[in-house]
Design an enzyme around this catalytic site. Structure first.
Site, PDB file in Angstrom:
ATOM      1  N   GLU A   4      -3.985   7.713  -5.023  1.00 19.60           N
ATOM      2  CA  GLU A   4      -4.190   7.058  -6.313  1.00 19.60           C
ATOM      3  C   GLU A   4      -5.457   7.596  -6.989  1.00 19.60           C
ATOM      4  O   GLU A   4      -6.486   7.731  -6.329  1.00 19.60           O
ATOM      5  CB  GLU A   4      -4.293   5.535  -6.124  1.00 19.60           C
ATOM      6  CG  GLU A   4      -2.993   4.919  -5.636  1.00 19.60           C
ATOM      7  CD  GLU A   4      -3.035   3.394  -5.573  1.00 19.60           C
ATOM      8  OE1 GLU A   4      -4.029   2.794  -6.039  1.00 19.60           O
ATOM      9  OE2 GLU A   4      -2.073   2.803  -5.063  1.00 19.60           O
ATOM     10  N   HIS A  25      -0.984   0.342 -10.035  1.00 23.74           N
ATOM     11  CA  HIS A  25      -1.664  -0.597  -9.137  1.00 23.74           C
ATOM     12  C   HIS A  25      -2.237  -1.782  -9.920  1.00 23.74           C
ATOM     13  O   HIS A  25      -3.425  -2.112  -9.820  1.00 23.74           O
ATOM     14  CB  HIS A  25      -2.763   0.105  -8.346  1.00 23.74           C
ATOM     15  CG  HIS A  25      -3.105  -0.604  -7.069  1.00 23.74           C
ATOM     16  ND1 HIS A  25      -3.596   0.053  -5.961  1.00 23.74           N
ATOM     17  CD2 HIS A  25      -3.031  -1.916  -6.705  1.00 23.74           C
ATOM     18  CE1 HIS A  25      -3.822  -0.824  -4.986  1.00 23.74           C
ATOM     19  NE2 HIS A  25      -3.477  -2.020  -5.426  1.00 23.74           N
ATOM     20  N   ARG A  70       0.861  -1.177   0.000  1.00 20.73           N
ATOM     21  CA  ARG A  70       0.000   0.000   0.000  1.00 20.73           C
ATOM     22  C   ARG A  70       0.902   1.233   0.000  1.00 20.73           C
ATOM     23  O   ARG A  70       1.970   1.242   0.599  1.00 20.73           O
ATOM     24  CB  ARG A  70      -0.932   0.019   1.228  1.00 20.73           C
ATOM     25  CG  ARG A  70      -2.067  -0.988   1.160  1.00 20.73           C
ATOM     26  CD  ARG A  70      -3.057  -0.656   0.059  1.00 20.73           C
ATOM     27  NE  ARG A  70      -4.178  -1.575  -0.023  1.00 20.73           N
ATOM     28  CZ  ARG A  70      -4.213  -2.646  -0.798  1.00 20.73           C
ATOM     29  NH1 ARG A  70      -3.172  -2.962  -1.554  1.00 20.73           N
ATOM     30  NH2 ARG A  70      -5.284  -3.415  -0.825  1.00 20.73           N
TER      31      ARG A  70
END
Length: 327
Positions: free
Chosen positions: A269, A288, A240
């Site tokens: 993000e 991601h 993360r």
């Protein structure tokens, strides 16, 4: 029984395909599956739902839920759902850890090798039609994973698979684990507690951040940790974004520290357009996607289905989350 399927995103990659929802309906025809595709629909549907297949249950949704008993996340990370009311409640929480372990571990190997072999620079010179043989091989020199020391921070499903692949490449692997005395799934050279992170960083050629996001792991890698790493070490974060202090990382890279960094997750993000990480020559940015693979959604639905069978029959659930620990 009413079951919510709330797996939605502004990005198609993280939206559950309708085919998987229909498969669940066929597998459990006696139950009602309600698909929701935004927060407002979730707010309405969760009122009388007993089960949620979602990682997007927010405090307002939780407050509206009257009969909710179990939430299964299609992802491994559940930090966003661990708000105080959820943690204190009797609602059972499970996740999908392990579903992406192979995909993420392969991603780690790919980006580590790319930085070791200076492939981002090779790609840039290719676009310029420059034959950069000396530039690519002399400073710093190309190196191999064989003989390198890989430090895996977090030895869960992803960390263990990463360690397996690194060992297969001939690397020397060490790991940081909250409970270092837990039996090891892979024959790593050394497993130590998080308090020993600073002892391990100066010895590592590759540092892989694979720990869960908890209050204790926020900015786990910051300026002090980056200062301890080797000048030509590689940092990979596939956990993360908040586990790495991005400002400190950018500053360290600007000072010439580290061979490079590969980041698949970010503090915000999508990564803001003004982030210096986008154009840094020693940073690999991926959006991601390390956990995605061709079987991701079928496997995620199959795991939920298995857990739903267990839930209905009163058997122990797979991947039970310790809500207080955060994983």
């Amino acid at each position: 029984m009413k079951i919510i399927v709330g797996i939605y995103s502004s990005f198609v990659a993280w939206q559950i395909p309708e085919a998987q929802v229909e498969w669940l309906r066929r597998e459990f025809p006696e139950h009602t599956f309600v698909r929701v595709d935004d927060d407002e629909a979730m707010q309405e549907a969760i009122v009388d739902a007993e089960v949620a297949f979602s990682s997007l249950v927010r405090p307002a949704h939780f407050a509206a839920a009257r009969v909710l008993r179990w939430i299964h996340s299609p992802a491994a990370g559940v930090g966003a759902m661990l708000f105080p009311a959820m943690v204190a409640s009797p609602i059972v929480l499970t996740n999908s850890r392990g579903n992406s372990a192979v995909s993420i571990a392969e991603h780690v190997m790919a980006v580590a090798l790319a930085l070791f072999r200076r492939l981002p620079l090779a790609s840039a010179r290719q676009r310029e039609r420059v034959w950069a043989q000396d530039e690519l091989t002399l400073d710093p020199p190309i190196r191999t994973l064989r003989g390198a020391r890989v430090l895996v921070v977090g030895l869960g499903a992803i960390g263990a698979e990463t360690a397996r692949l690194a060992l297969a490449f001939g690397a020397d692997v060490a790991a940081i684990r909250r409970h270092p005395d837990t039996p090891r799934e892979v024959p790593v050279a050394e497993v130590v507690a998080p308090e020993r992170l600073h002892d391990q960083l100066p010895r590592a050629d590759v540092v892989v951040v694979a720990a869960p996001q908890t209050a204790e792991t926020w900015h786990l890698v910051g300026a002090p940790e980056l200062a301890l790493m080797k000048e030509d070490a590689v940092l990979v974060n596939i956990s993360r974004g908040r586990l790495v202090d991005e400002a400190a990382l950018a500053a360290a890279l600007d000072r010439g520290r580290l061979r490079g960094a590969a980041l698949d997750v970010f503090e915000e993000e999508p990564l803001p357009a003004d982030s210096p990480l986008w154009q840094h020559p020693r940073v690999i940015v991926t959006p991601h996607i390390s956990g995605l693979h061709s079987r991701y959604w079928p496997d995620a639905a199959a795991l939920f289905a298995e857990n739903l069978r267990r839930f209905l029959s009163g058997r122990p659930l797979i991947n039970l989350v310790d809500k207080r620990a955060g994983y």
